[in-house]
Design an enzyme around this catalytic site. Sequence first.
Site, mmCIF file in Angstrom:
data_model
loop_
_atom_site.group_PDB
_atom_site.id
_atom_site.type_symbol
_atom_site.label_atom_id
_atom_site.label_comp_id
_atom_site.label_asym_id
_atom_site.label_seq_id
_atom_site.Cartn_x
_atom_site.Cartn_y
_atom_site.Cartn_z
ATOM 1 N N GLN A 173 0.821 -1.231 0.104
ATOM 2 C CA GLN A 173 -0.021 0.003 0.166
ATOM 3 C C GLN A 173 0.756 1.262 0.074
ATOM 4 O O GLN A 173 0.468 2.431 -0.617
ATOM 5 C CB GLN A 173 -0.930 -0.049 1.190
ATOM 6 C CG GLN A 173 -1.938 1.240 1.095
ATOM 7 C CD GLN A 173 -2.921 1.203 2.282
ATOM 8 O OE1 GLN A 173 -3.306 2.334 2.810
ATOM 9 N NE2 GLN A 173 -2.885 0.352 3.075
ATOM 10 N N ARG A 199 6.764 -9.303 -10.198
ATOM 11 C CA ARG A 199 7.486 -10.348 -10.418
ATOM 12 C C ARG A 199 6.479 -11.183 -11.171
ATOM 13 O O ARG A 199 5.451 -11.352 -11.265
ATOM 14 C CB ARG A 199 7.615 -10.969 -9.112
ATOM 15 C CG ARG A 199 8.622 -12.219 -8.987
ATOM 16 C CD ARG A 199 9.186 -12.870 -7.876
ATOM 17 N NE ARG A 199 8.665 -12.540 -6.525
ATOM 18 C CZ ARG A 199 9.097 -13.180 -5.514
ATOM 19 N NH1 ARG A 199 9.794 -14.101 -5.654
ATOM 20 N NH2 ARG A 199 8.487 -12.634 -4.415
ATOM 21 N N ASP A 240 11.668 -10.878 -13.924
ATOM 22 C CA ASP A 240 12.416 -11.344 -12.647
ATOM 23 C C ASP A 240 13.610 -10.552 -12.619
ATOM 24 O O ASP A 240 14.513 -10.547 -13.247
ATOM 25 C CB ASP A 240 12.564 -12.725 -13.036
ATOM 26 C CG ASP A 240 13.445 -13.342 -11.903
ATOM 27 O OD1 ASP A 240 13.978 -12.721 -11.102
ATOM 28 O OD2 ASP A 240 13.644 -14.570 -11.848
ATOM 29 N N LYS A 264 15.984 -10.930 -10.467
ATOM 30 C CA LYS A 264 17.134 -11.669 -10.166
ATOM 31 C C LYS A 264 17.804 -12.394 -11.484
ATOM 32 O O LYS A 264 18.616 -13.208 -11.187
ATOM 33 C CB LYS A 264 16.733 -12.422 -8.990
ATOM 34 C CG LYS A 264 16.686 -11.766 -7.700
ATOM 35 C CD LYS A 264 16.165 -12.527 -6.711
ATOM 36 C CE LYS A 264 15.963 -11.669 -5.218
ATOM 37 N NZ LYS A 264 15.116 -12.062 -4.514
ATOM 38 N N PHE A 283 10.543 -2.131 -0.756
ATOM 39 C CA PHE A 283 10.747 -3.284 -0.219
ATOM 40 C C PHE A 283 11.257 -3.523 1.259
ATOM 41 O O PHE A 283 11.557 -2.309 1.716
ATOM 42 C CB PHE A 283 11.876 -3.953 -1.189
ATOM 43 C CG PHE A 283 11.548 -4.247 -2.386
ATOM 44 C CD1 PHE A 283 10.562 -5.041 -3.065
ATOM 45 C CD2 PHE A 283 12.166 -3.740 -3.740
ATOM 46 C CE1 PHE A 283 10.096 -5.397 -4.262
ATOM 47 C CE2 PHE A 283 11.816 -3.833 -4.985
ATOM 48 C CZ PHE A 283 10.649 -4.918 -5.092
ATOM 49 N N ARG A 321 19.698 -6.620 -2.534
ATOM 50 C CA ARG A 321 20.232 -7.828 -2.782
ATOM 51 C C ARG A 321 19.868 -8.245 -4.325
ATOM 52 O O ARG A 321 20.329 -9.073 -4.763
ATOM 53 C CB ARG A 321 19.404 -8.623 -2.089
ATOM 54 C CG ARG A 321 19.689 -8.737 -0.467
ATOM 55 C CD ARG A 321 19.083 -9.848 0.262
ATOM 56 N NE ARG A 321 17.395 -9.814 0.528
ATOM 57 C CZ ARG A 321 17.302 -8.819 1.616
ATOM 58 N NH1 ARG A 321 18.021 -8.537 2.441
ATOM 59 N NH2 ARG A 321 16.057 -8.870 1.849
ATOM 60 N N TYR A 374 4.121 -3.081 8.762
ATOM 61 C CA TYR A 374 3.009 -2.675 8.135
ATOM 62 C C TYR A 374 2.221 -1.818 9.032
ATOM 63 O O TYR A 374 2.626 -1.118 9.964
ATOM 64 C CB TYR A 374 2.023 -3.968 8.305
ATOM 65 C CG TYR A 374 2.712 -5.269 7.224
ATOM 66 C CD1 TYR A 374 2.077 -5.027 5.927
ATOM 67 C CD2 TYR A 374 3.197 -6.169 7.649
ATOM 68 C CE1 TYR A 374 2.463 -6.190 5.063
ATOM 69 C CE2 TYR A 374 3.633 -7.230 6.823
ATOM 70 C CZ TYR A 374 3.282 -7.013 5.394
ATOM 71 O OH TYR A 374 3.690 -8.247 4.335
ATOM 72 N N GLU A 375 1.315 -1.199 8.234
ATOM 73 C CA GLU A 375 0.217 -0.325 8.833
ATOM 74 C C GLU A 375 0.335 -0.009 10.273
ATOM 75 O O GLU A 375 0.732 1.175 10.728
ATOM 76 C CB GLU A 375 -1.049 -0.392 8.080
ATOM 77 C CG GLU A 375 -1.965 0.683 8.625
ATOM 78 C CD GLU A 375 -1.879 2.146 8.105
ATOM 79 O OE1 GLU A 375 -1.583 2.449 7.113
ATOM 80 O OE2 GLU A 375 -1.975 3.098 9.207
ATOM 81 N N ASP A 401 0.533 3.613 5.989
ATOM 82 C CA ASP A 401 0.855 3.490 4.708
ATOM 83 C C ASP A 401 0.499 4.555 3.413
ATOM 84 O O ASP A 401 1.495 5.032 2.998
ATOM 85 C CB ASP A 401 0.011 2.361 4.153
ATOM 86 C CG ASP A 401 0.443 0.965 4.475
ATOM 87 O OD1 ASP A 401 1.961 0.768 4.833
ATOM 88 O OD2 ASP A 401 -0.317 -0.073 4.467
ATOM 89 N N GLY A 436 -8.033 20.248 19.295
ATOM 90 C CA GLY A 436 -7.398 21.788 19.294
ATOM 91 C C GLY A 436 -8.130 22.475 20.496
ATOM 92 O O GLY A 436 -8.462 21.951 21.323
ATOM 93 N N GLY A 437 -8.192 23.903 20.229
ATOM 94 C CA GLY A 437 -8.451 24.661 21.477
ATOM 95 C C GLY A 437 -10.044 24.914 21.592
ATOM 96 O O GLY A 437 -10.562 25.368 22.434
ATOM 97 N N GLN A 438 -10.843 24.305 20.657
ATOM 98 C CA GLN A 438 -12.187 24.417 20.857
ATOM 99 C C GLN A 438 -12.664 23.086 21.069
ATOM 100 O O GLN A 438 -12.768 22.090 20.186
ATOM 101 C CB GLN A 438 -12.775 24.853 19.320
ATOM 102 C CG GLN A 438 -12.053 25.987 18.517
ATOM 103 C CD GLN A 438 -12.504 27.178 19.427
ATOM 104 O OE1 GLN A 438 -13.354 27.433 20.261
ATOM 105 N NE2 GLN A 438 -11.822 28.381 19.102
#
Length: 530
Positions: A119, A140, A175, A177, A199, A206, A240-241, A270, A349-351
């Site tokens: 995401q 991939r 691919d 690699k 990644f 790598r 994660y998120e 994310d 906030g202030g309100q």
Amino acid sequence: MAKTAKKKRAAKRVKKKAAVAQRAAKHAASRVPGRSAKPATKKVKAPRKAAAKARSMAAAERRAERAARRKVRAATPRKPAVKVTAAAANGLPNPSGKPFGQAGKALDGVKILDFTHVQSGPTCTQLLGYMGADCIKVERPGVGDITRGQLRDVKGQDSLYFTMLNGNKRSITIDSKHPKGKEILERLIKHCDVLVENFAPGALDRMGLTWEYIHKTNPRMIVASVKGFGPGPYEDCKVYENVAQCAGGAASTTGFRDGPPLVTGAQIGDSGTGLHLAFGIVCALYQRNRTGRGQKVLCAMQDGVLNLARVKLRDQQRLTHGPLTEYSQYGEGIPFGKAVPRAGNDSGGGQPGWILKCKGWEDDPDAYIYFITQAPVWGPICDLIGKPEWKTDPDYATPPARLPRLRHIFNTIEEWTKTMTKFEVMDTCNKHDIPVGPILSMKEIAEEQSLRDTGTVVEVDHPGRGKYLTVGNPVKMSDSITEVKRSPLLGEHTEEILTKVLGYSAEEVAGIKTSGAITAPEKPAKAEAA
Ligand code: CAO
């Protein structure tokens, strides 16, 4: 030689024009102000000889004047000629004469090598795509972005998780690699302006795509990354998120005081970090205009969340100077601890504000409204809820006096809001400039016509799954109009990119296909996720 003659002729032309202008100016100056420039109808004719003599004397006078001016000029040190126009002063082109919205898109011509997945990264590149960048998403072979198969609602089709985050992109399978895959990537690195990736730490290295290699291959390339954490003790962690929401300070400050920490539904870890990264990329592109070189752009999700939760770091520091009086905990007489507490639905906030029930709350979980008791509209609030005496009562008349009584005040307002639907409360309050917000369900948002009209909610047609809703560009620009396009199928543009973008011949493409660099391996690399 020819050039000098040309120059001389040009100088002569300029002199001649100047003389004409001078004569015109003299003539104008000799006119009586207010009189018409038209020659008088009755002219007194001078004898021819006298006129010729006068003309030659005038010419001699002008020659003398010019010679004098030349002398002065020769004696005065020259300043370099600077031609100043409004546009040239900023080094910008002249303003386009095309109507707004028809002069292309903000990021037209920017080429993104999109190595993102899940995401955070896809949010960033989709926004760049909305702004006109050409996003080439590398996936991939046979697998693609893992979200294609996650949370599927239509069997065998790309999930909404994927389709809603990958519009306005092209998909190529490589691919990374595979030796041939690396060769294709090298061409893409040379072709593109920005590589965006999210990644796990170290994965890009790598693949052999280190910063040193990329920078050497294309010194102009910007390498933009999302990671969970910045340099430090957690830099190698996958994130994660919700990990980011917790590590960035959002979870500890969200929820109710007597409950556990809470994560929020808005994907601040994310999508929030993707937004930050998009900002960094655009800034790096701008700086590249001056430096000519790319740079690394890093957004850590922890940092992104903290940036969005900065008001809570503000409160942490205020806490050392005394209780946080706008938190309802203060009014309830509950002492503060050492860290910022969870504040329920208190306004940040202030309100002061709170979520209040509206008509139908017993059956509808979203029949609520957020109500802010903004100080300047305290009078109208008192009148509406049938408490006009609160306008002058010293216990209620001023914001500091109200702070210890907020719970009672909001309970009283709620008795009034419960008599109306959230939309009726909204209409009534807005007439008095009282800030309120209906709690809108996702169903209501999906059906809201005004969001469709502005292009914030867009219906897109997909060849596999049919029509789906997505969120269009939340940033509206008058000269860069967003056109939301569906997400690509896995590898939909592989051949197109290889041939039209990277210049591979048909034979070469055939060779690449058989090499296994762009096609799925015999066995799927990963089982389809749930
Ligand atoms: N060809 C070949 N290999 C590829 C490839 C391609 N086109 N695309 C990816 N891969 C490989 C990577 O090289 C990596 O291999 P190695 O680990 O062997 O080097 C492997 O796929 C997995 O990549 P990953 O570690 O990034 O993916 P993951 O599913 O294990 O982790 C995530 C996912 C999100 C936790 C991790 O990527 C991460 O922490 N990213 C940074 C933070 C982030 O963006 N989080 C947001 C997630 S959205 O909630």
